[in-house]
Design a protein around this motif. Sequence first.
Motif: not given
Length: 159
Positions: A81-87, A106-115, A132-142
Motif C-alpha cells: 500500500n505504501a509503495i502504491l500510494n507513492s505513485a 512485498c520484498t519484490k515490490a520493495i526491491i523493484q521500487s528502488g528502496i 527466508v525468501a525475503a532475506r534471500f532476495m534482499f541480500k541478492k539485491a543489496g
Amino acid sequence: MKRTDYINWDEYFMGIALLTAMRSKDPNSQVGACIVSPENKILSLGYNGMPIGCSDDEMPWEREGDPLDTKYMYVCHAELNAILNSAHNNLKGARVYVTLFPCNECTKAIIQSGIAEVVYYGDKYHDSDSSVAARFMFKKAGVKLTAYTPTGRRAELEL
Ligand SMILES: O=c1[nH]c(=O)n([C@H]2C[C@H](O)[C@@H](COP(=O)(O)O)O2)cc1CO
Ligand SMILES: [Zn+2]
C-alpha cells in the motif's frame, strides 16, 4: 537553548509507522509502513487493509478455513500500500520503516521500487519460508536490513 528531549529520526518514523498501523482492521496483525527519502522527508504511508471498494465489513478476516474465506486472499499489505500510494514519488534510495518484517511478495515490490533500506520492528515470522525468501532476495539485491532498536521512549497522544 534548544530542548534536548526531542525524538530522533528513527523514533519519529517508526512511531508514525506504528500510528499508521492503528488504522488496520485486521484483528490479528496490524502493520504499518512509512517510506522516507534520503533527506528524511516522508514519501508515503500504508497499512494492511482490503483493496479499495472491498468493504471491510464484507470481506473475511479469518486466518483459517477455505482459502477463499480467509483474509490472505484479499488483504493488501502495508508495504505494498505504501509503495502504491507513492505513485508520484521516486523511491530510489529511500528507506522504509515497517512494524513487521516484509513478506516475500512485498520484498519484490520493495526491491523493484528502488528502496535501499528496510528498518523493521517486529519479526514474528522470522523462520517462515516467506521471511527466508525475503532475506534471500534482499541480500541478492543489496537492500540493507536494519533491526529497529526500541529506545524505551514512550509517546502518549490524547486523540
Ligand atoms: O509484511 C507484512 N505486511 C503486512 O501488511 N502483513 C499483513 C497481512 C495480514 O493482514 C497480516 C498478517 O496476518 P496474520 O499475522 O494473522 O497471519 O499482516 C503481513 C506481513 C508479513 O507477513
Ligand atoms: Zn507483504
